[in-house]
Design an enzyme around this catalytic site. Structure first.
Site, PDB file in Angstrom:
ATOM      1  N   MET A 321      -5.919  10.428  38.720  1.00  0.00           N
ATOM      2  CA  MET A 321      -4.617  10.845  39.235  1.00  0.00           C
ATOM      3  C   MET A 321      -3.742   9.635  39.552  1.00  0.00           C
ATOM      4  SD  MET A 321      -4.344  14.110  39.158  1.00  0.00           S
ATOM      5  CE  MET A 321      -2.921  14.371  40.185  1.00  0.00           C
ATOM      6  N   ASP A 340      -6.656  -0.224  45.096  1.00  0.00           N
ATOM      7  CA  ASP A 340      -7.950   0.429  45.266  1.00  0.00           C
ATOM      8  C   ASP A 340      -8.844  -0.484  46.081  1.00  0.00           C
ATOM      9  OD1 ASP A 340     -10.300   2.088  44.874  1.00  0.00           O
ATOM     10  OD2 ASP A 340      -9.262   2.926  43.137  1.00  0.00           O
ATOM     11  N   VAL A 397      -6.131   9.363  46.997  1.00  0.00           N
ATOM     12  CA  VAL A 397      -7.533   9.064  47.302  1.00  0.00           C
ATOM     13  C   VAL A 397      -8.303  10.378  47.432  1.00  0.00           C
ATOM     14  CG1 VAL A 397      -6.897   6.900  48.425  1.00  0.00           C
ATOM     15  CG2 VAL A 397      -7.115   8.974  49.805  1.00  0.00           C
ATOM     16  N   SER A 426      -4.143  18.313  46.957  1.00  0.00           N
ATOM     17  CA  SER A 426      -3.907  19.596  46.292  1.00  0.00           C
ATOM     18  C   SER A 426      -4.195  20.781  47.206  1.00  0.00           C
ATOM     19  CB  SER A 426      -4.779  19.703  45.037  1.00  0.00           C
ATOM     20  OG  SER A 426      -6.145  19.591  45.371  1.00  0.00           O
ATOM     21  N   HIS A 447       2.307  16.782  45.009  1.00  0.00           N
ATOM     22  CA  HIS A 447       1.101  17.221  44.299  1.00  0.00           C
ATOM     23  C   HIS A 447       1.339  17.143  42.795  1.00  0.00           C
ATOM     24  CE1 HIS A 447      -1.681  20.814  43.127  1.00  0.00           C
ATOM     25  NE2 HIS A 447      -2.240  19.657  42.845  1.00  0.00           N
TER      26      HIS A 447
END
Length: 707
Positions: A321, A340, A397, A426, A447
């Site tokens: 994503m 990250d 994340v 989500s 989203h």
């Protein structure tokens, strides 16, 4: 409207220039002007040649859909259609040479007008597209396209353009023979004039000449007959008869090409009227054209907020994503800081974009220089200090409140006070996630859907503390990256995840009831869904469904009620068959082979002796989604039918021919839908009970859409 100029050499130039519009379209006003201009040019003996072009950047964008839908009666629509046919036929059979100079995009009715020219020359513009895309809105060409195009380039070449609505670049249209020439932009009018001046006698279309033969074979030839039969079979297998427009197109081509052109045009007119007045076309036009246009123009954007320009956006989490969000951000010319926990993970996220670009470069869709520049804008890092200067940060994340809270605090320590923090969650309520923020007014949900580079929708979730300014500026980002927004209010599962899950859970419940797996899957496909509910469960993972239910139970406590289908998901997960990612779920996924339903399902969920009618299963799978949608509206999660339907179609593939979940209720009729739901509730459970909102709307005579 259509400017008429006659020069000393006898060339009449008809130039489209509709006032108050950025593009020319075919409607009542332009048709009246076109008919008058054609009659003037044809009847004037001083006119030796006719040149049609546009004063705008493009030629004609197609038909005016508002004008098209304003005709509710078949006789009126048929009269409009045949009047256009008659005028265009008059133009191409007048004996005078007719040339079309196309300065840019020429689509739908625009291409149908152009096909009436004896010579078509287009400007060489990278952005220009040529085609007949009517089928994508549940329509078919109504200006002679189903008759002239196959007669010009052959049935085999024409069918993909007619049935799939493909839009061609100028070079491809030239190669197929749709265009006669492609010249440098700005010289197309002169090229058309040169051709006209070179003509010394009467000119005819190929199909009006003696001894004409359709390129590639007549409709009665064995090869073309076989092609039509194959196309019909493939169409049926793909659409399950839910979309009448492509079936009508095939009929137009087959029936029209066994006759002369004039008879073929009458055939097209009849099928065109049927398509325009069909509920499928009305649904698709309302949602995919008008609704999409409103959403993309940011109809939901609060007024009075200055437009936000983005130069730097942070993305937290370089998984699929996050990597996808970084790609679309960089593609829009914005620096994407991809953060990250390790530089190796962040670099892997950048590699996602690199691989996409390599494929595009191999297909000639991007130059090496542009690909390199895009990659340069993606900055992999582990350092939160790199977020300094970002106007927005989007976290992608793990769905874990603790992790999300941690990255929120670390980001806000670096960001400017007015920067936006967005969560890509989500399912987790935004208001709860915003508790970790020192500035909840700047906290919002964005989203995205996977894969981000292919899925155009972004569900924007307003938390209780989210400000209108944050909403407006977030919508500016979505517009900048070329995606389509819908705006919803905060709730568990929001809208798309909540309603989408009802489809898969209903399928699982059917399995528990003893419905055969293959019948469940076929019902999903016949309903118009992209895949069956069991296959879709494997895609998202039954394990994820169980985890979400477990989290929901923990959050709701005594108020929690297990959903139908949950027991089936739990049993399949207990066997380790968690889905496609594990190579086994409701389906088997042999390496290098085709997936197939797991034979062990018959033992785990024994089929009932008597199987239900597939139509009942279809009704259940669609109704359960529509009912849950209305509950979302009743609770204030959703505020506009437009966003509901766009979200359903783009978010999880709800059938476009139904117009979306609310579109389905609207076209069924609210009272009739209530009756269906009450019958389903009596037989299958409370989840089908029609919400009070529907009954109130019937009592008050309200509808979701005005038309």
């Amino acid at each position: 409207m259509i400017n008429f100029e006659l020069d000393a050499q006898g060339i009449a130039t008809l130039s489209w220039d509709m006032p108050g519009r950025s593009q020319n379209v075919i409607n009542g006003e332009s048709c009246a002007a076109l008919f008058a201009a054609i009659e003037r040019a044809v009847s004037d003996p001083a006119v030796k040649g006719i040149l049609m072009t546009s004063a705008k950047a493009d030629f004609i964008a197609g038909g005016d859909l508002e004008w098209l839908q304003s005709a509710d009666a078949a006789p009126e629509l048929y009269a409009r259609t045949t009047a256009l046919h008659k005028a265009l036929r008059h133009l191409e059979t007048c004996g005078k040479p007719v040339a079309m100079a196309l300065p840019g995009t020429t689509l739908g009715g625009g291409l149908e007008v152009a096909l009436c020219g004896h010579y078509r020359v287009a400007a060489d513009k990278p952005s220009a597209r040529f085609g007949l895309p009517e089928v994508t809105l549940g329509l078919l060409p109504g200006g002679g396209g189903t008759q002239r195009l196959p007669r010009l380039i052959g049935v085999q070449n024409a069918l993909p353009l007619l049935l799939e609505g493909k839009r061609l670049k100028a070079a491809d249209a030239l190669k197929l023979g749709i265009l006669n020439a492609v010249v440098a932009a700005g010289t197309e009018v002169q090229a058309a004039r040169d051709w006209l001046l070179a003509q010394t006698g009467p000119v005819q279309q190929p199909w009006d000449t003696k001894g004409y033969k359709i390129p590639g074979g007549a409709i009665s030839s064995p090869a073309v007959q076989q092609l039509i039969m194959a196309a019909n079979a493939m169409l049926r297998a793909k659409t399950y008869g839910n979309y009448p427009a492509p079936e009508h197109i095939l009929s137009c081509v087959y029936e029209g090409l066994i006759t002369d052109l004039d008879t073929g045009l009458k055939t097209e007119a009849r099928y065109f009227v049927h398509a325009v007045l069909s509920p499928q076309a009305k649904n698709m036009i309302r949602s995919l054209f008008f609704g999409m246009n409103e959403a993309n123009k940011l109809a939901a954007r609060p007024a009075g907020v200055d437009k936000q320009r983005y130069s730097r956006v942070g993305i937290l989490g370089a998984g699929m994503m996050g990597a996808g969000i970084a790609y679309v951000t960089a593609k829009a010319g914005i620096t994407a800081v991809l953060l990250d926990t390790s530089l190796e993970a962040a670099e892997r996220g950048k590699d996602y974009s690199r691989k996409l670009l390599e494929k595009q470069a191999a297909r000639g869709q991007i130059t090496p220089e542009k690909a390199a520049a895009l990659l340069e804008r993606i900055v992999p890092t582990t350092d939160y200090a790199a977020l300094d200067g970002a106007e927005m940060v989007i976290e992608a994340v793990f769905e874990d409140r603790t992790i999300k809270a941690d990255v929120t605090r670390k980001s806000e320590a670096v960001l400017a006070p007015d920067a936006i923090f967005a969560s890509n969650t989500s399912t987790l309520p935004i208001t709860g996630l915003a508790e970790a923020s020192a500035r909840p007014a700047n906290f919002i949900g964005l989203h995205f859907f996977s894969p981000v580079d292919k899925m155009p929708l972004v569900e924007v979730i307003m938390g209780k503390g989210t400000s209108d300014a944050t909403l407006a500026r977030s919508l500016d980002y979505i517009a900048a990256v070329g995606m389509t927004p819908i705006v919803v209010n905060d709730a568990r599962g929001f809208y798309t995840s909540r309603v989408f899950s009802t489809y898969v859970m209903e399928g699982l419940q059917m399995l528990k009831e003893g419905v055969r797996p293959a019948l469940i899957e076929n019902a999903g496909l016949q309903a118009g869904m992209p895949v069956g509910p069991l296959a879709l469960t494997d895609e998202v993972s039954a394990e994820l469904l169980v985890k979400i239910e477990k989290q929901t139970a923990a959050d709701l406590g005594d108020a929690y009620r297990p959903r139908p289908g949950l027991e089936v998901a739990q049993r399949i997960v207990a066997l380790g068959r968690i889905g496609k990612k594990a190579g086994q779920g409701f389906y088997e996924y042999p390496e290098g082979g085709k997936k197939s339903l797991w034979q062990g399902l018959a033992e785990l969920f024994p089929p009932a002796a008597e199987q239900p009618d597939v139509d009942v299963l279809v009704q259940r799978l669609i109704a359960v989604q529509a009912v849950e949608t209305v509950r979302c509206m009743e609770e204030g999660v959703l505020t506009t039918a437009r966003d509901v339907d766009i979200g359903a179609i783009l978010g999880w593939g709800f059938p476009p021919f139904r117009g979306g979940t609310i579109g389905h209720i609207h076209s069924t009729g609210i009272a009739a839908f209530i009756g269906q739901c009450e019958a389903l509730a009596q037989q299958f459970g409370e989840r089908f009970q029609p919400p009070a909102l529907l009954k109130t709307m019937v009592e008050e005579g309200r509808t979701f859409y005005s038309r």
